[in-house]
Each structure stands twice: as C-alpha cells, then as structure tokens.
Design an enzyme around this catalytic site. Structure first.
Site, PDB file in Angstrom:
ATOM      1  N   GLY A 109       0.821  -1.212   0.000  1.00  0.00           N
ATOM      2  CA  GLY A 109       0.000   0.000   0.000  1.00  0.00           C
ATOM      3  C   GLY A 109       0.848   1.252   0.000  1.00  0.00           C
ATOM      4  O   GLY A 109       0.525   2.243  -0.674  1.00  0.00           O
ATOM      5  N   ASP A 110       1.956   1.231   0.732  1.00  0.00           N
ATOM      6  CA  ASP A 110       2.869   2.368   0.772  1.00  0.00           C
ATOM      7  C   ASP A 110       3.497   2.599  -0.606  1.00  0.00           C
ATOM      8  O   ASP A 110       3.621   3.737  -1.063  1.00  0.00           O
ATOM      9  CB  ASP A 110       3.980   2.110   1.802  1.00  0.00           C
ATOM     10  CG  ASP A 110       3.421   1.618   3.129  1.00  0.00           C
ATOM     11  OD1 ASP A 110       2.398   2.155   3.569  1.00  0.00           O
ATOM     12  OD2 ASP A 110       4.018   0.702   3.711  1.00  0.00           O
TER      13      ASP A 110
END
Length: 307
Positions: A224-225
């Site tokens: 997600g990062d």
C-alpha cells in the site's frame, strides 16, 4: 523519467531499519522517478510488525512539530507534494492536520496524497480513535486518497458489496473535497483477481475506471505504501491522467511483486505452490532489483473506463 527541479515531496510515515514498508517502500521509487524526497518517520522500528518481534521508537506530535518548525525557520518547508501513510496515535494525526494546513499556506498549490492506513481484511491495526480524526479532519484536506476497501468502508460508513456501492463510496470522498479517489484493492473480482477502482474530478472533468489485478498466492507487506508513492509520481508525470497513472502504478506493482515472489521461491528452493515455506524476510519487496521497472514500467494491465 525526470520530475522538474521544483518537485519536492515530504513523506510522513513509518520507517524500518530492515525491509521495505512505509518510507523505505515509498522513498526509493519516488527518487528513481526524479523527485526530491524528505522523510519524517512516524515510527522507527527494527523491522515491520509481522515478524516475531520488533523494537524501536515512536515519534510524538511535539517532536513532529519541532521538525516542521525547524524546516520553517530555515525556509525549507516549501513542498510540491505531501504524502502521509502509517500513523499510530490520535495526537500525531491531529498534528498532521496542522502540518497540512501550514504546508498549503506556504505553497497553495501543494498536492496532499493521503494513504489512510488503518487496517485490512476486516481488521483495524491502529487505535479506533483515529477513525473520526481521519473522517472529519484529514479527508477534507486530501487531494488524492488511496484507501483499500476496508478503509474506504470505515471512512464512509458504507459497505462495498458491488461496483455500484464502490461508486457511491468514491462519491462520498468527492463530496468532502477529494479530487482523486483510488480504492487500491477490493474483493469485487472473481477468485484470484483483485479489483482496483478509481474516480477523479479534475477541472470539472469526471473520470471513473476499474482495473483487474491478478492476485498472487502470498501476502506482501509495504504494498500500500508503494502504491501510494507510485500513484503520486505518475499522477504528476501524466498531468493527472487517471487512466495512465493507475496503469503505470499497477504495472510497476505487478513487476515488483512477481520478481519478489520468484526470488523468494528461488531462495527457499521451492517450486510454485510451495509458498507456505516462504519467510517474511524472503518476501520483502525487491525494490532495488526492480529499478528499470520503476523507471519505465512495461504495459501489463489495462484499466477500463466506466461511463
């Protein structure tokens, strides 16, 4: 691909000494794509929390304020983009609100990309008291937001059971001033397929799309990062062309994840189907090895525009 010299990102999220999550996952791809990147680490841990143990420190809201004050005193607080990810305390998140407003006062054209990291697969892994702060104070400040399905449901208070529901949730974000909403993953596809959905309203022009993403048989950490950082970069490089930005982001993600899994299997000496033998260390994202794919992603996935 090079960004202009004036393009400068402040990234506020977690940091690990070993591995790739948070700033370790976001910073390198942004630099490869030509961005100057300054980082503030909301936490500094030895490794991500999926290992059997971790050690480290947590930054508090006062320390965050000190860092911003130091940047301001030296005229170093003019950024083109702000990126926020994992934040573990309510007071720190409230301080983020102050930071966003300050940075937008310095540069009114600043683009705030918010990855509201709260949980996944029906489980929150931050205190529940962060949810109303995100909903009431942070979301209205964001220009681009990248929740997964669970986080989007938490924030909007609406369940996503089909694409129509997803559209209503994305409209909820638009109604609070967010220009671009990307649901980084949903379970709306057939078995073995994740569906990302996106919607943007830019200069009065509305675009909505979805993209089907093959699901690999392991769980990675830091994806997600990485997704949020890549979307920031490609939104800039494509002049906010949502379709191209999402396609380049997903294409890069697929290349990195396939390389990571292939290398993990090779290191563990297992064939396809032997994923249960893979360790968390072996499944750390292979970012450095994917330099060429980050710089110039090869077309793999095509997004579908929705009328």
């Amino acid at each position: 691909m090079m960004a202009s010299p004036s393009v400068r990102v402040l990234s506020i999220q977690s940091h690990v000494v070993s591995g790739y999550v948070g700033n370790k996952s976001a910073c390198f791809p942004l630099q490869v794509l030509g961005f100057e990147v300054d980082t503030i680490n909301s936490v500094q841990f030895s490794n991500h929390t999926g290992y059997k143990c971790f050690k480290g420190q947590v930054l508090d809201d006062t320390q965050l304020g000190d860092l911003i004050d130091g940047l301001h005193a030296n005229g170093l607080d003019c950024y083109s983009h702000l990126l926020t990810g994992y934040i573990g305390s309510r007071s720190f998140l409230h301080k983020i609100q102050t930071v966003v407003k300050h940075l937008k006062s310095v540069n009114p054209g600043l683009i705030y990309v918010c990855d509201p990291v709260m949980g996944d697969n029906g489980k929150m892994y931050v205190p529940e008291e962060l949810l109303p702060v995100y909903r009431e104070h942070i979301v209205p400040l964001a220009d681009i937001i990248t929740p997964n399905q669970f986080e989007a449901e938490l924030l909007s208070g609406q369940k996503i059971s089909n694409e129509e529901d997803a559209g209503k949730v994305m409209e909820w974000f638009h109604g609070r001033g967010v220009k671009t909403v990307v649901l980084s993953s949903t379970d709306l596809g057939p078995q073995g397929v994740l569906v990302a959905m996106a919607s943007s309203v830019v200069n009065g022009r509305r675009t909505r799309l979805n993209v089907h993403i093959p699901q690999l048989p392991v769980n990675f950490t830091g994806t997600g990062d990485l997704f949020a950082a890549l979307l920031l970069a490609w939104s800039h490089h494509t002049n906010s062309d949502l379709k191209k930005a999402v396609e380049n982001t997903v294409d890069t993600m697929q290349a990195i994840l396939h390389r990571t899994l292939d290398q993990a299997r090779a290191d563990a000496g297992v064939e396809e189907g032997g994923e249960l033998a893979l360790t968390r260390h072996q499944l750390e994202l292979k970012l450095v090895q994917s330099l060429d794919d980050i710089r110039s992603p090869k077309p793999r996935i095509q997004a579908t525009l929705i009328e």
